[in-house]
Every structure is written in C-alpha cells, then in structure tokens.
Design an enzyme around this catalytic site. Structure first.
Site, short mmCIF file in Angstrom:
data_model
loop_
_atom_site.label_atom_id
_atom_site.label_comp_id
_atom_site.label_asym_id
_atom_site.label_seq_id
_atom_site.Cartn_x
_atom_site.Cartn_y
_atom_site.Cartn_z
N SER A 187 62.59 65.53 33.17
CA SER A 187 63.71 64.59 33.05
C SER A 187 63.98 64.04 31.65
CB SER A 187 63.53 63.43 34.02
OG SER A 187 63.88 63.84 35.31
N SER A 220 66.81 63.89 34.71
CA SER A 220 67.47 62.67 35.17
C SER A 220 67.81 61.68 34.06
CB SER A 220 66.57 61.96 36.20
OG SER A 220 65.37 61.52 35.62
N LYS A 249 66.39 53.79 29.67
CA LYS A 249 66.73 54.38 30.96
C LYS A 249 66.63 53.31 32.03
CE LYS A 249 65.52 58.38 33.91
NZ LYS A 249 64.54 59.48 34.10
#
Lengths: 486, 477
Positions: free
Chosen positions: A178, A154, A79
């Site tokens: 997330s 996210s 990420k």
C-alpha cells in the site's frame, strides 16, 4: 523555481537558514492545494488552521534561536488511518467519518517533535483495503499523471499528493504494498520499513502482523530523512524492535560497486506487462553498469504469497474490525430493536463492500473446523516464504523486481473482479509476508506515459543497504525528475 | 432409583491485585465512578495496542508454582473473538493452546479424608467491563473500569465429586491466592468467582454424562447450592427418561435456582487465533526458579509448623492458617505473649465471633496484635480473670484501647488477696444456708451457684481459682 518543487531536506534548510518563513511555506502550499486539489482529490481533511498555529509556534522558537528539528517547518500529509489528536481520522470509511481521536499515533508524536507540520489527512482505500483508492467511501483520488486512472492504493491520497506537489512528503501504511504500489503508479519514492522498525501505536489496524508505516517522498534522501524521524523502539508497541538508533542519511552513498542484486526470474516471468518488462531490463542494465553484480535467485514459495496474504490479513482484519460496533464511537444505525440489530445495521451501513468481503473471508478462515485448513496452513506457508528470502539473501545483498506487473489502470477497470485487483499486489505482498524492508523508486514510463516503479528488497533491518542501492539508482537515472502536468 | 456419581470440574477466575491493568497503565482500583479508570487502550479505541504488564505473568506463575504446575518457558496470548458491549475490542485477550501453567494439583481435606484435585491449566486473560441496566430509563450503560483488569483462570480436572469437595477446593485456592498476595479474593466484589461444570452418571458407568456449565458463582454458599440443585435436577431429568443438554446455565442467587442461558447449538465460535499485537512470552529457567524461591510459606506448610512448633491440634492449626491475615495476626500475637494455646483459643473463639458479628476482616479490626498479646499476658500473670478478659476484649474490640488501660479505668484488676476473698466467701456462705445443705446432699450444682455469688459480690474480680479453693475449704469442713 516554485517553492513547492523543493524536497524536504532542501526546504528544511531554507527555513532553518531563514531564507523563508514557515508561514510563507504554508501560504505557497495552500495556494497550490487550492489550485490542484480539486483535480486530484488527495485529501479527506485539510488542517489549515492547525497548520498555521503550529507554524507560528515553530517560527517563534526558530527566531528565538532554538533548534526546531530536522523537519522544522516542513509540511506533511498523513494517511487518514494514522491517529491525529484532535483531527478527524476517518480511514476513508463511513464507519469513522466523524471520528476524532484524542491521542496521537507514536509516528505523529515523532514527526511533531522533529518540527513537521500536518497539513492534511490523505485519502485511502477504506481501512487500507485495496489497491486503487477506489474503495474510499469519501472521495475518488485521481492519478496526477492521468486523471482517468487510479493513483494506486491503499495510500493513494498520500502518493498523489506528493506526486502532484500538494505535499512535500507524506506518511502511508503498507500491509501488502500500500505504500510502494501507489508510489510506483505516481512516480514517487515509497519506503516500507522492516516490520517492527516503526511503531504501529495509533495506526488503525488492518492486519496487525503485516502493517507498517513508511514515508512517501520525492527523493530517496527524503525517505531516509523521514525514516530517521519515525523509526525506533516504542514502549507502546510490543512488536516494535528494540535496536540501536541509526542515521539513515549516512546510507546515501552513490556507489553500488560489487553489490550483489538478486533477480528471481521464474517468479516474475508471468503476467509482466511488456513496458514494465522493458523498464526492468533497462534498470538491471543500469545497475550492472554501475558495478552491481546481477545474480539469479529463486523464490520458490513467493507465488503462494497472495493466497497466504488473503488468509492471514483477512483473519486479522476480521478481528481488528470487530470493535466498530456502533456502541462507543463511529457509525451507529438510527433504528434498531435489539443489540444484535444494532450491530448488524451499524456494520452493514458503515462498511463498504471490500471491507465486508475481507471480514467475511477472515471470519471464515478462523472458523471452527476451517482454522487448520486455512489459517494454520497460511502461517506454515508464511514460514516457508520467510525461509525462501533468507536463503536468497545468502547469495545477494538485495533483490530487485518491478513494484507492480502493470502500470496504473482506469477507474472501474478492475473493480468488478476483486481477484484481478488482488493480482496487482503479487510483487509487493511477499515482502510483507516476510516482514522485510522494500522501497519503490521511479523506474520509467510506459508507452502511455504512466509511471513504472522499481522495487528493491533487503534483509530485515538492513535499510542501510536498501537506501544505498535505491539512492544510487535514483542518482544515476532521471525518471524522478519528470513531473506530471496538472 | 439408580445410584449416581457426580462429576465436577471448576473454572476459577481470580482477578490479580496488580496496581495497573493487564495491558495499559490504568489503575485496577475497585469502586470508582464509572468510566474513570479507563484510557484509549482498555476501551479499544482505533489504533491502540496492548502491552503486557509483566506483573501479570509473575503472579500467574506464582500461582502455578504453588499448585505444582509445570511452567511453560514459551507461551503465547490469543484472541477470543465475540461481540458484546462489555468487550470493547470485540475480542478478549486470553491464552488458548499454550497456557503459562499446566498439569498441577491441589490437596484438599474433607471430613478427615485427603484428596488430590488435578489442575489442568492456569492461564492469563483480561476481564470485561460491566453492563449496568438502568431500570428507570430502560437503558443499558457500560462501565469500563473493570475492563482489562488481569485475571487468571484456574481450570481443574473433573476430580470433584460433591459440593463439599468443591467448596473445600475453592477455599484452599482462595487461601493460597491470599498467601501469595496476588488476589484480594473479595468474592462479593467478583474478584474471585467460578464456573461449575457438572455431570452425573450411574455408578459403575465409565463414560461421563453430558455436562452443563453454570457461570459466575461468587460465594461458597452459591457454589454449594448450585451443585446440590443441579445434581438433583440432572438426576431427576435422567430418572424421568429425559436428556441432559450441553448448555450454559446461570445461577440466580436470590431464587437459589439456575436456568439455561444458551445451548450448545447456539454456542459461539470464538475464532481463537494468536494475538498478533503481542509477542510470545518467553521465560528463562532462572526467572522461574527465582520466583519459586520467593514463594512464601504456604498454608499446608504453615499448618504443619503450627502443629509441631506450637503444639496445636490439626483442627486448630488448619483454622488458623486458612487465612493469611489470621495467621499473620496470630503469629505476631504469639511472638509477644509466648502462649500459642491461649492465643489460639482467643482467635478461634471470641475474636472470630466478634469479627463475624461485625462483618469485619481481621486486618480491618481495632485491636492491634500488641494489644491482643498484652491482654493474654494480663490473663497469664493473673491480673485479670478469663471472665473479666472477655469484657476487656469487647471494649478493646469497639474502642481499640489498650487492655491495661481498660482494666485500670474500669477497676477490673483481679482480687487475688486471700483475706479479701475469704471475707466475701464467708458472707456468701452465711447468706445461702440452703446451698450448703444441697452441696452436702451431693448436689454439685450448689458449688457453682456459690462461686457465681462470690464472683457477683466481687464484681467478677475475684480470682476464680482462689474462690473455688476457699469455698471448698469451708464446705468440706
């Protein structure tokens, strides 16, 4: 079978036993990425050159008879809010669009020591704020199951990459869901470890007291394997727990006979989509059939999790994001006449709407005269929620609830009303507020064919129980075997 | 004009002399090239986290114990949020509502009057970087070397009433910080500085007047000047029917005046909240008491001991114990020469003067304690006179040579041979008949003149006691 279908553990085995070279793994994967990425848009940066260099070194070491680690040669997506030395780390923000850290996050050090190869940096909601990855300033990641729908967020890029098999595994971060919510939306496994189990050093902070790094994988076994690699005390993170190292692979036992699973009926009865409800009831039946005992629990304060979250998380974010001021790195406005104008213009241009919204909210709740009414009260409610869970765990080994009340939604469907978007996190946020570990595993599909995730929550630092239950559920269902057609 | 009372409280910032910064491993060394003592952590790069240097807690507690504070077994750190280029995280890690130390006090003495100044709290925090304004290009540059150097802030009660008390309070704090060896106290380098909170009120009025806060005073002189000028300014404003505004002021050392920086209206809201990246500081009673037991002899205790053990006057004892460096030096000298009174006289006389003239600290000077002690021994055993000793001392101060070596090289050994002195005395008396007449006429000055002539003839080497004795014998014949 195509190579990219493999799980981390089976791929690592093939590399170790020299059935395949690491270069072949990368060739196969990047070919797959070339074909699929344009449809999914999961990556912000691909690190092809770096990956092949790493592959060469690892292969040489392996050929020389060295142990190259439990993840030796396995590609991983990261990420883009986790700092990677020499590789752009953008947080999907214009503010950090060209930011290249000169240090690694501790989790990156650990992955590299275990032989993993970073193949790219995954898209996300800007600064990890959001539930659909629509807040990325860089690109729009599509749900591999339906390209008109969001992958969740996210960590949407990470989940979409693993789901569409353009990554064997990925790291995400979870502040309010997330990791679990996009895992649920994309039908992959997402594990949010106990707060303090995994170091946060080098992970760009959103809400420091809630953020936690975790794996997004194709199987529970891979989640356990990655947790083995990334967990552990870190002297660079004061909030990391100093506990004895555990082998989570030992928890992969296909047996939940006699385990007590808590169901907070009252908490989940509102807003639950009919298909999700059905899948949940089926899951409970499956678990019961496997010998688990379903017990009623009450989480009286869990319904206050969202307001509590939007006070604490935004307060911390407003402070954490102060450093992006255009002075030392990141976006700086071109024209300014004063220091204040430099700050205002750089931040106005560099941050997206959701980030600004949360900075303003956080600034407000910490302001003189409002602190007691909001932030202090938020912390008090947080304590009540922690107590709530403690009490629940007196009568059960783990809690099982759906990961989200709904399945993936269409682009733009919830962007006009932030509150509606926030409500998607109602089942994941309480876990962060209480600092507990939780995992989302594939748990069915709705009538439109969109994935549904089942979430298990356990006591703090009891990832063993969590993994055992999740593994048993996975091994006795076949949802994880379905793959999206791209 | 009404009579006014001045109310002063000081916030003293002391940079702690730990080897490394408060939250990373960078060195705290002063004076390096800009931005060479910094890292991703102290420059607030994304994702980095602070880890508290335990020495910071230890040093702060030592100061707390030395000033009779209660040490908190549970305290935490907080974020003070504000935007400024010298603060790369956009917040300073400090302590808000749960400081490490509180409710202490310090005894000071001004012109023979003892007074107790309350200490509200002592907390730990990090220093900011430094802005450098380039006059040539007009740019402002940032140097992060100082960023995150640990500080303690010592906040006094509003118990101080004038500049003298303020300076004495500051002096006493400095002395304790040096004794504890937790701050180098170089005020010119900014490692010890203070903010002055000051208000005035008509004598007899109960409520405090509106106060101003003047920031970053870094010399005793500046503190004194500021207090005197700010007192005068406030009284004048009130006398002219004006109002004092609560404001932050800056003192211009060169001009000797202060001016307003910002008023209360545009005062910043720092949005303090608990620092989530750091865990609370939890201390055991054992740890605190072990630190208490490790405290060195503090200035006031040492002073009492100098009076009782060495028989020094209170004044001498307090001067010698003000600086730990002077006190350590003095004690070593005394241990060797066993003559505390002469040692004290030297330390406070010529030694202090020479140090002052050459702008040196005692620990930076050429003369070792051993050499100083042997100089005193040479005086003691009559090898050289006190007068010659001054010459020897000056030579020692410059070259660092041993006293006996200088005496030998320059042939400065005192003449204590009666016959040799007698000859010089007779010669001087014979050449100065007028002085004999004057002396007989009761002019005592004549004796001094004659002694001087003998010393001159002997190149200062004649034993002054013998010269006096022999001269008097002749004169009184």
């Amino acid at each position: 079978m195509e190579l990219y279908h493999l799980t981390v553990s089976s791929l690592a085995k093939k590399i170790k036993e020299k059935e395949i070279t690491i270069k072949e793994v990368l060739d196969n994967l990047y070919t797959r990425i070339e074909a699929v990425e344009q449809k999914v848009d999961a990556y912000i940066t691909l690190t092809k050159e770096y990956a092949y260099e790493r592959a060469k070194i690892l292969q040489e070491r392996l050929d020389a008879g060295e142990d190259i680690g439990i993840m030796g040669g396995v590609p991983i997506a990261i990420k883009d809010n986790i700092c990677t030395n020499g590789i752009k780390t953008t947080c999907a923000s214009k503010m950090l669009e060209n930011f290249v850290p000169f240090y690694n996050a501790t989790v990156i050090e650990k992955l590299e020591n275990a032989g993993a190869i970073i193949i790219g940096k995954a898209n996300m909601d800007e600064f990890a704020m959001g539930s659909s990855t629509e807040n990325s300033a860089i690109k729009k990641t599509k749900n591999p199951w339906d390209n008109e729908r969001v992958p969740g967020g996210s960590s949407g890029g990470s989940a979409a990459a693993v789901s569409s098999e353009i990554a064997y595994c990925a790291l995400g971060t979870d502040t309010g869901g997330s990791i679990r919510q996009p895992a649920s939306f994309c039908s992959v496994v997402g594990l949010k470890p106990t707060y303090g189990l995994v170091s946060r050093y080098g992970v760009v902070a959103y809400a420091s007291s809630l953020d936690q790094v975790g794996p997004i994988t194709k199987s529970v076994e891979d989640a356990a394997l990655l947790l083995n690699v990334i967990a552990g005390n870190d002297k660079k993170d004061s909030t990391s727990a100093n506990l004895e190292k555990k082998d989570y692979l030992q928890s992969l036992i296909n047996d939940i006979q006699g385990k007590k699973l808590g169901v907070p009926k009252k908490f989940i009865e509102t807003g639950l989509n009919a298909d999700v409800k059905k899948a949940y009831e089926d899951a409970l039946q499956t678990l019961e059939d496997l010998g688990a005992e379903i017990v009623d629990i009450s989480l009286d304060y869990a319904k206050y999790s969202l307001p509590t979250y939007y006070i604490i998380a935004t307060a911390e974010a407003s402070s954490n994001l102060g450093r992006y001021d255009g002075i030392r790195y990141g976006h700086r406005a071109k024209n300014f006449d004063s220091l204040e104008e430099l700050y205002v213009k750089s931040r106005t241009e560099g941050f997206g709407d959701e980030v600004k919204r949360r900075i303003m909210l956080g600034t407000y709740v910490l302001s003189a005269g409002y602190y007691d009414a909001y932030y202090k009260r938020g912390q008090q409610v947080r304590t009540l929620i922690i107590e709530d869970f403690k009490k629940a765990f007196e009568t059960c080994d783990a809690i099982v609830i759906p990961t989200t009340p709904n399945t993936s939604f269409k682009f733009g469907e919830k962007t006009s009303n932030p509150i509606e978007m926030y409500l998607e996190d109602i089942f994941t946020v309480p876990v962060n507020i209480a600092g507990l570990p939780a995992i989302s595993v594939p748990g069915g599909f709705d009538t439109k064919g969109m994935p549904i995730g089942m979430q298990f929550i356990s006591k703090a630092f009891d990832e063993e129980t969590l993994l055992q239950i999740a593994y048993t559920f996975e091994q006795n269902t076949n949802f994880h075997e379905s793959k999206p057609t791209i | 004009m009404k009579e006014y009372e001045v109310i002063i409280g000081l916030e003293v910032h002391a940079e702690l002399s730990t080897n490394t910064k408060a939250y990373c491993n960078c060195t705290t060394e002063f004076g390096a090239d800009p931005n060479t003592h910094c890292c991703p952590i102290c420059t607030g790069m994304p994702g980095t986290l602070p880890v508290l240097n335990e020495k910071v807690v230890e040093y702060a507690i030592k100061m707390g114990l030395a000033t009779h504070c209660t040490i908190a077994q549970f305290s935490k750190q907080d974020r003070k949020n504000y935007f400024y280029p010298d603060t790369p995280k956009a917040y300073q890690i400090s302590q808000y509502d749960l400081p490490l130390c509180k409710n202490g006090h310090l005894d000071i003495e001004v012109e023979g009057n003892k007074k107790t100044i309350g200490i509200t709290r002592i907390h730990i925090e990090e220093d900011a970087g430094k802005l450098i304004h380039d006059a040539y290009t007009g740019d402002t540059l940032v140097d992060f070397n100082r960023c995150s150097v640990p500080l303690i802030e010592i906040v006094s009660e509003p118990d101080i009433r004038n500049a003298k008390e303020a300076v004495e309070y500051m002096q006493t704090l400095k002395s304790i910080l040096e004794y504890l060896d937790i701050c180098d106290c170089k005020m010119q380098e900014g490692s010890l500085r203070c903010d002055v909170n000051l208000s005035v009120r008509p004598v007899g009025q109960k409520e405090f007047g509106t106060r101003t806060e003047t920031k970053n005073l870094n010399s005793f002189k500046a503190i004194q000047n500021l207090i005197e000028s700010e007192t005068k300014r406030q009284i004048e404003v009130l006398e002219n029917g004006g109002t004092i505004y609560q404001e932050t002021r800056r003192y211009d050392d060169a001009k000797g005046e202060s001016y307003a920086m910002r008023t209360k209206e545009d005062a910043q809201d720092y949005r303090y909240f608990p620092e989530p990246d750091l865990v609370p500081i939890v201390l055991s009673e054992e740890y605190i008491s072990s630190l208490k037991n490790s405290l060195p002899e503090l200035p006031h205790v040492k002073k009492d001991r100098y009076m009782s053990e060495y028989g020094l006057s209170e004044y001498d004892a307090s001067i010698l114990t003000m600086s730990i460096h002077t006190a350590n030096y003095f004690e070593k000298v005394v241990k060797k020469c066993n003559n505390p009174k002469i040692a004290a006289n030297w330390m406070m006389g010529d030694f202090a003067r020479m140090l002052n003239e050459s702008d040196l600290q005692i620990n930076e000077c050429n003369i070792t304690e051993e050499n100083m002690a042997s100089l005193i021994q040479l005086i003691d055993d009559g090898t050289i006179s006190s007068k010659i000793a001054k010459t020897v001392f000056e030579e020692m101060f410059i070259t660092g040579k041993e006293a006996s070596k200088i005496v030998k090289e320059k042939g400065l050994i005192q003449i204590s041979d009666e016959g040799a002195i007698q000859a010089i005395v007779e010669n001087v008396v014979a050449n100065n008949p007028q002085s004999i007449v004057d002396y007989k006429a009761g002019k005592d000055r004549a004796l001094g003149f004659l002694v001087g002539q003998v010393m001159k003839e002997s190149k200062g080497k004649a034993n002054p006691g013998l010269v006096n004795k022999l001269l008097l014998t002749i004169l009184n014949k």
